[in-house]
Motif scaffolding. Structure first.
Motif, PDB file in Angstrom:
ATOM      1  N   ALA A  23       0.897  -1.201   0.042  1.00 35.92           N
ATOM      2  CA  ALA A  23       0.319   0.166  -0.179  1.00 35.92           C
ATOM      3  C   ALA A  23       0.772   1.199  -0.049  1.00 35.92           C
ATOM      4  O   ALA A  23       0.556   1.958  -0.423  1.00 35.92           O
ATOM      5  CB  ALA A  23      -0.769   0.044   1.557  1.00 35.92           C
ATOM      6  N   ASN A  28       2.147   1.422  -6.875  1.00 32.60           N
ATOM      7  CA  ASN A  28       0.435   0.682  -6.444  1.00 32.60           C
ATOM      8  C   ASN A  28      -1.134   1.048  -6.737  1.00 32.60           C
ATOM      9  O   ASN A  28      -1.797   1.020  -6.319  1.00 32.60           O
ATOM     10  CB  ASN A  28       0.565  -0.599  -5.176  1.00 32.60           C
ATOM     11  CG  ASN A  28       1.361  -1.461  -5.843  1.00 32.60           C
ATOM     12  OD1 ASN A  28       1.737  -1.855  -6.971  1.00 32.60           O
ATOM     13  ND2 ASN A  28       2.574  -1.719  -5.000  1.00 32.60           N
ATOM     14  N   LEU A  31      -4.160   1.137  -8.354  1.00 29.43           N
ATOM     15  CA  LEU A  31      -4.841  -0.039  -7.991  1.00 29.43           C
ATOM     16  C   LEU A  31      -5.502  -0.160  -6.788  1.00 29.43           C
ATOM     17  O   LEU A  31      -6.286  -0.836  -7.141  1.00 29.43           O
ATOM     18  CB  LEU A  31      -3.171  -1.457  -8.335  1.00 29.43           C
ATOM     19  CG  LEU A  31      -2.672  -1.379  -9.310  1.00 29.43           C
ATOM     20  CD1 LEU A  31      -1.389  -2.178  -8.451  1.00 29.43           C
ATOM     21  CD2 LEU A  31      -3.459  -2.182 -10.197  1.00 29.43           C
ATOM     22  N   TRP A  32      -5.397   0.197  -5.777  1.00 32.84           N
ATOM     23  CA  TRP A  32      -6.638  -0.046  -4.920  1.00 32.84           C
ATOM     24  C   TRP A  32      -7.278   1.832  -4.197  1.00 32.84           C
ATOM     25  O   TRP A  32      -8.624   1.683  -3.907  1.00 32.84           O
ATOM     26  CB  TRP A  32      -5.831  -0.133  -3.714  1.00 32.84           C
ATOM     27  CG  TRP A  32      -4.545   0.770  -3.392  1.00 32.84           C
ATOM     28  CD1 TRP A  32      -3.690   0.366  -3.015  1.00 32.84           C
ATOM     29  CD2 TRP A  32      -4.831   1.016  -2.242  1.00 32.84           C
ATOM     30  NE1 TRP A  32      -2.983   1.538  -2.528  1.00 32.84           N
ATOM     31  CE2 TRP A  32      -3.471   1.941  -1.734  1.00 32.84           C
ATOM     32  CE3 TRP A  32      -5.816   2.040  -1.323  1.00 32.84           C
ATOM     33  CZ2 TRP A  32      -3.388   2.983  -1.103  1.00 32.84           C
ATOM     34  CZ3 TRP A  32      -5.693   2.507   0.184  1.00 32.84           C
ATOM     35  CH2 TRP A  32      -4.382   2.625   0.170  1.00 32.84           C
ATOM     36  N   ALA A  33      -6.200   3.060  -5.066  1.00 30.03           N
ATOM     37  CA  ALA A  33      -7.414   4.039  -4.137  1.00 30.03           C
ATOM     38  C   ALA A  33      -7.787   4.913  -4.791  1.00 30.03           C
ATOM     39  O   ALA A  33      -6.732   5.219  -6.451  1.00 30.03           O
ATOM     40  CB  ALA A  33      -5.728   5.155  -3.061  1.00 30.03           C
ATOM     41  N   ARG A 120     -14.461   1.282  -0.286  1.00 32.26           N
ATOM     42  CA  ARG A 120     -14.322   0.536  -1.196  1.00 32.26           C
ATOM     43  C   ARG A 120     -12.993   0.233  -1.681  1.00 32.26           C
ATOM     44  O   ARG A 120     -12.140   0.038  -2.055  1.00 32.26           O
ATOM     45  CB  ARG A 120     -15.323   1.170  -2.621  1.00 32.26           C
ATOM     46  CG  ARG A 120     -16.520   1.162  -2.898  1.00 32.26           C
ATOM     47  CD  ARG A 120     -17.197   1.629  -3.617  1.00 32.26           C
ATOM     48  NE  ARG A 120     -17.090   2.590  -3.980  1.00 32.26           N
ATOM     49  CZ  ARG A 120     -17.893   3.813  -3.956  1.00 32.26           C
ATOM     50  NH1 ARG A 120     -18.923   3.494  -2.915  1.00 32.26           N
ATOM     51  NH2 ARG A 120     -17.591   4.877  -3.594  1.00 32.26           N
ATOM     52  N   ASP A 121     -12.546   1.876  -1.598  1.00 29.41           N
ATOM     53  CA  ASP A 121     -10.913   1.909  -1.947  1.00 29.41           C
ATOM     54  C   ASP A 121     -10.054   0.574  -0.626  1.00 29.41           C
ATOM     55  O   ASP A 121      -8.994  -0.557  -1.068  1.00 29.41           O
ATOM     56  CB  ASP A 121     -10.084   2.944  -1.304  1.00 29.41           C
ATOM     57  CG  ASP A 121     -10.270   3.692  -2.693  1.00 29.41           C
ATOM     58  OD1 ASP A 121     -11.115   3.906  -3.648  1.00 29.41           O
ATOM     59  OD2 ASP A 121     -10.455   5.247  -2.314  1.00 29.41           O
ATOM     60  N   ASP A 123     -11.418  -2.233   0.270  1.00 25.96           N
ATOM     61  CA  ASP A 123     -12.249  -3.568  -0.346  1.00 25.96           C
ATOM     62  C   ASP A 123     -11.135  -3.800  -1.330  1.00 25.96           C
ATOM     63  O   ASP A 123     -10.183  -4.849  -1.893  1.00 25.96           O
ATOM     64  CB  ASP A 123     -12.880  -3.277  -0.777  1.00 25.96           C
ATOM     65  CG  ASP A 123     -14.182  -3.209   1.301  1.00 25.96           C
ATOM     66  OD1 ASP A 123     -13.991  -3.911   2.171  1.00 25.96           O
ATOM     67  OD2 ASP A 123     -15.614  -3.002   0.418  1.00 25.96           O
ATOM     68  N   ARG A 124     -10.784  -2.571  -2.004  1.00 31.44           N
ATOM     69  CA  ARG A 124     -10.161  -3.015  -3.464  1.00 31.44           C
ATOM     70  C   ARG A 124      -8.231  -3.263  -2.001  1.00 31.44           C
ATOM     71  O   ARG A 124      -7.561  -4.364  -3.540  1.00 31.44           O
ATOM     72  CB  ARG A 124      -9.654  -1.641  -4.254  1.00 31.44           C
ATOM     73  CG  ARG A 124     -11.208  -1.822  -5.569  1.00 31.44           C
ATOM     74  CD  ARG A 124     -10.877  -0.687  -6.334  1.00 31.44           C
ATOM     75  NE  ARG A 124     -10.982   0.348  -5.794  1.00 31.44           N
ATOM     76  CZ  ARG A 124     -12.020   1.160  -5.574  1.00 31.44           C
ATOM     77  NH1 ARG A 124     -12.720   0.709  -5.824  1.00 31.44           N
ATOM     78  NH2 ARG A 124     -11.726   3.127  -4.826  1.00 31.44           N
ATOM     79  N   LEU A 125      -7.694  -2.738  -1.389  1.00 34.03           N
ATOM     80  CA  LEU A 125      -5.987  -2.721  -0.953  1.00 34.03           C
ATOM     81  C   LEU A 125      -6.653  -4.284  -0.562  1.00 34.03           C
ATOM     82  O   LEU A 125      -4.934  -4.829  -0.888  1.00 34.03           O
ATOM     83  CB  LEU A 125      -5.901  -1.629   0.234  1.00 34.03           C
ATOM     84  CG  LEU A 125      -5.542  -1.993   0.261  1.00 34.03           C
ATOM     85  CD1 LEU A 125      -3.422  -1.765   0.172  1.00 34.03           C
ATOM     86  CD2 LEU A 125      -4.571  -1.637   1.662  1.00 34.03           C
ATOM     87  N   LEU A 128      -6.185  -6.105  -3.447  1.00 36.62           N
ATOM     88  CA  LEU A 128      -4.733  -6.549  -3.630  1.00 36.62           C
ATOM     89  C   LEU A 128      -4.064  -6.731  -3.292  1.00 36.62           C
ATOM     90  O   LEU A 128      -2.882  -7.882  -3.176  1.00 36.62           O
ATOM     91  CB  LEU A 128      -4.400  -5.254  -4.136  1.00 36.62           C
ATOM     92  CG  LEU A 128      -2.916  -4.431  -4.641  1.00 36.62           C
ATOM     93  CD1 LEU A 128      -2.939  -5.178  -5.999  1.00 36.62           C
ATOM     94  CD2 LEU A 128      -3.060  -3.520  -4.489  1.00 36.62           C
ATOM     95  N   THR A 132      -1.492 -10.467  -4.581  1.00 36.26           N
ATOM     96  CA  THR A 132       0.237  -9.673  -4.413  1.00 36.26           C
ATOM     97  C   THR A 132       0.449 -11.082  -3.585  1.00 36.26           C
ATOM     98  O   THR A 132       1.812 -12.022  -4.598  1.00 36.26           O
ATOM     99  CB  THR A 132       0.137  -8.733  -3.586  1.00 36.26           C
ATOM    100  OG1 THR A 132      -0.224  -7.595  -4.835  1.00 36.26           O
ATOM    101  CG2 THR A 132       2.043  -8.274  -3.769  1.00 36.26           C
TER     102      THR A 132
END
Length: 147
Positions: A23, A28, A31-33, A120-121, A123-125, A128, A132
């Protein structure tokens, strides 16, 4: 004076070091933010991305390796928005905590929408991190459902 605040958190099945490494890597962030745009580029030791407001600079204020993923976002008009983001140990995993301030002029509806976007960010983290770690595992270390 202080702003109203909400702390948004999510448990992660990864230790602080892994979460911080993934993070806390500016490459990256897209990919999540989601709020930081679809891509990021470096210019020397500075990082820039397209955002809904235009080009912004993103700078982690660290120490990232200790789970302090606070980051400053410098908006096109020069305004700097400080975003506290911490990763703390939680048993064998960790907890990521984002502090969302309700800044002056932000409506209740916009504040709720911002909080939903942060959730949501996070959750995406989590997704990821799971991917990974799975990608980095050698095939013989994967469980039967991961093969």
């Amino acid at each position: 004076m202080t702003w109203p605040v909400v702390h948004l958190s999510r448990p992660l099945d990864h230790d602080v070091a892994v979460v911080s490494r993934v993070a806390g890597d500016p490459r990256n962030l897209p990919l999540w933010a989601a709020g930081l745009g679809a891509g990021i580029r470096s210019e020397g030791d500075r990082w820039f991305t397209e955002s809904p407001l235009g080009v912004v600079e993103v700078a982690f204020t660290g120490p990232v390796e200790q789970g302090v993923l606070d980051h400053d976002v410098t908006l096109p008009d020069g305004t700097v928005v400080h975003n506290p983001l911490r990763v703390v140990p939680n048993d064998r995993g960790s907890e990521v905590v984002f502090t969302l301030f309700r800044r002056d002029g932000t409506s209740e509806a916009d504040y709720r929408a911002d909080a939903d976007a942060v959730r949501r960010d996070l959750d995406r983290l989590a997704a990821l991190l799971d991917q990974t770690v799975l990608d980095q595992a050698r095939p013989d270390e994967r469980g039967p459902r991961d093969r």
